[in-house]
Design an enzyme around this catalytic site. Structure first.
Site, PDB file in Angstrom:
ATOM      1  CE  LYS A 107      20.508 -30.255  28.585  1.00 36.24           C
ATOM      2  NZ  LYS A 107      20.575 -31.346  27.655  1.00 36.24           N
ATOM      3  CG  ASN A 108      19.549 -28.787  25.013  1.00 32.92           C
ATOM      4  OD1 ASN A 108      20.233 -29.230  25.414  1.00 32.92           O
ATOM      5  ND2 ASN A 108      18.189 -29.197  25.238  1.00 32.92           N
ATOM      6  NE  ARG A 166      19.801 -37.816  20.305  1.00 28.33           N
ATOM      7  CZ  ARG A 166      19.539 -38.904  19.611  1.00 28.33           C
ATOM      8  NH1 ARG A 166      19.731 -40.068  19.864  1.00 28.33           N
ATOM      9  NH2 ARG A 166      18.908 -38.634  18.437  1.00 28.33           N
ATOM     10  CB  CYS A 189      17.516 -38.262  29.631  1.00 29.43           C
ATOM     11  SG  CYS A 189      18.295 -37.222  30.810  1.00 29.43           S
ATOM     12  NE  ARG A 209      16.965 -38.634  23.085  1.00 27.84           N
ATOM     13  CZ  ARG A 209      17.570 -37.712  24.119  1.00 27.84           C
ATOM     14  NH1 ARG A 209      18.153 -38.087  25.241  1.00 27.84           N
ATOM     15  NH2 ARG A 209      17.746 -36.509  23.459  1.00 27.84           N
ATOM     16  CB  ILE A 235      21.295 -41.629  15.352  1.00 27.08           C
ATOM     17  CG1 ILE A 235      22.037 -42.760  15.121  1.00 27.08           C
ATOM     18  CG2 ILE A 235      21.501 -41.084  17.016  1.00 27.08           C
ATOM     19  CD1 ILE A 235      23.410 -42.578  15.362  1.00 27.08           C
ATOM     20  CG  ASP A 277      13.669 -30.441  26.544  1.00 26.27           C
ATOM     21  OD1 ASP A 277      14.557 -29.758  25.970  1.00 26.27           O
ATOM     22  OD2 ASP A 277      13.385 -31.740  26.196  1.00 26.27           O
ATOM     23  NE  ARG A 280      22.531 -36.086  31.217  1.00 24.33           N
ATOM     24  CZ  ARG A 280      22.369 -37.015  30.295  1.00 24.33           C
ATOM     25  NH1 ARG A 280      22.017 -38.086  30.760  1.00 24.33           N
ATOM     26  NH2 ARG A 280      23.009 -36.902  29.223  1.00 24.33           N
TER      27      ARG A 280
END
Ligand code: EPZ
Length: 417
Positions: free
Chosen positions: A22-23, A92, A116, A121, A123, A304, A396
């Site tokens: 996914k990432n 995100r 999430c 978080r 930026i 994670d 997700r």
């Protein structure tokens, strides 16, 4: 809303095919608008984060289509530089679009990203990187507006090895003028995959996987067909599931080098693990406590996998201390694990777990993606029946999660409530 109904206590046997990461897929999708030629990503998981990212590309004017598990993107007609708040707030990785949209259109407008709820978080490092590249960045009323005449190569020094900020800087610099050097870059395998993808499009990037990445801007990037790396977090999730439930499973399409930190911990816990090429085989063992887990940027123990590892620590012999160093509020799974009989105390970002013989079934609710996976693993290993609600989090990041677990022998089914 949907939930799992699970009858726990059965060992896992068989093999499971790991999805593409996914990432890795998400930044590759952001990179797809750096060319007006066709991009095809093979073995692409149909998870909601990917579907949302495809929705964002559609808003920009790109054409995206799944044929089987291959996703094709054509952005020749892309012309919109604004990403609607409703979409940006979903994930995100919408923030990665800043670098590629401003590189393509020399302007971009996006609402603050979602994702999430695992911490603040911020930026700031994303925006600092763009400013270093000559981009004007204005933050106003929950929106970020970027503009530039051109992207000018520069040196970017990240205050911390942020994965997203590293990726955004690469996306902005790939078509810039001159050389960009990113120092204190994140070293995650997904960043190496982004480098390899852009280089396959004709880019000139070196050093991904180290703390110093050098990007020599090129005039044009061309289309490409590409298979992203496998998902090391999904692989780790299934390895931990086997360590918790007992049994023996084999992972296919799983790279052992990307999860060395987890494999070492599982060996400490007394699992037997062998890895040959892209297969990892695990046989569960006695479950001796791993004593200490501290999450850190790659190649350290991945944040994670903190929640799934905590579920395992709950049923290990002895005590375990888990420290979450990356995110401020990534312990939402703890109250739910306690409902299942876990013995956990929390002080700030440190959890003290005293192992119990077994967890018992309970009705629990997921609070984020990896916490939802952890609660599912706890339920399939527990004695008795459980439900795990709000599967939107799990959806997700894990494709066909319950199908894969059921194929290994778990008694799990999804119901709508
Ligand atoms: C990526 O998130 C992953 N998401 C996360 O996976 C993962 O947990 C995280 O990297 C760490 O490995 C995607 O790739 C889509 P960061 P990201 O920027 O980029 C601070 C999952 O479950 N920071 O490396 O948001 C931040 O506060 C998700 O798959 C700043 O201070 O993570 C955090 O403490 C969850 N300023 C630390 O860096 C910034 O501008 C790590 O964040 C950016 C980050």
């Amino acid at each position: 809303m949907e939930k799992y109904i699970i009858e726990g206590g059965r060992p896992l046997y068989g093999e499971v095919e790991i999805q593409s990461a996914k990432n890795a897929v998400l930044p590759l999708l952001a990179a797809s608008i750096l060319t007006d030629e066709k991009i095809v990503l093979h073995k692409c998981p149909k998870i909601s984060d990917v579907i949302n990212m495809v929705g964002i590309l559609g808003e920009l004017g790109c054409k995206a289509e799944f044929v089987g598990d291959s996703l094709s993107i054509e952005s020749a007609d892309a012309a919109n530089h604004e990403i609607p708040a409703a979409l940006a707030k979903e994930i995100r990785s919408s923030v990665f679009m800043l670098g590629s949209v401003v590189s393509r259109f020399k302007k971009a407008k996006i609402a603050y990203p979602g994702g999430c709820d695992i911490g603040l978080r911020p930026i700031d490092l994303h925006l600092k990187g763009l400013r270093r590249l000559g981009v004007s960045v204005v933050e106003d009323g929950g929106y970020i507006e970027c503009s530039c005449d051109k992207i000018i190569g520069s040196e970017i020094v990240l205050d911390c090895p942020s994965v997203g900020a590293t990726e955004n800087s690469i996306l902005a610099a790939a078509l810039g003028e001159g050389r960009t050097v990113i120092r204190n870059a994140a070293k995650e395998p997904e960043i190496v995959d982004l480098q390899n993808f852009i280089n396959a499009m004709g880019g000139k990037i070196n050093g991904a996987g180290t703390a110093e990445i050098v990007i020599d801007g090129v005039k044009k990037l061309h289309g490409v067909e590409y298979t992203p790396i496998s998902d090391r977090i999904e692989a780790g999730t299934f390895l931990i599931a086997c360590a918790m439930c007992g049994g023996e499973i084999e992972l296919k399409n799983a790279g052992k080098e990307n999860i060395a930190a987890l494999l070492h911990k599982l060996c400490e816990i007394s699992c037997k693990i062998t890895a040959v090429n892209d297969k990892i085989y695990i046989e569960s063992g006695r479950r001796i406590s791993p004593k200490l887990i501290e999450t850190s940027p790659y190649p350290g123990f991945p944040t994670d996998l903190q929640a799934p590892m905590m579920a395992l620590a709950c049923i290990c012999e002895g005590s375990t201390v888990i420290v979450e160093n990356l995110f401020e509020t990534r312990f939402k799974h703890i109250p739910e694990l306690i409902r299942m009989g876990a013995d956990i105390t929390v002080r700030g970002r440190t959890a003290f777990i005293r192992g119990v013989k077994a967890l018992h079934g309970a009705d629990v609710v997921a609070g984020d993606l990896r916490g939802g996976a952890a609660l599912t693993l706890a339920a399939i290993s527990a004695e008795g029946f459980s439900t795990v609600a709000d599967l939107s989090f799990i959806d997700r990041g894990y494709s066909d999660f319950e199908y894969k677990l059921r194929a290994l022998g778990a008694r799990i089914r999804r119901v709508r409530i």
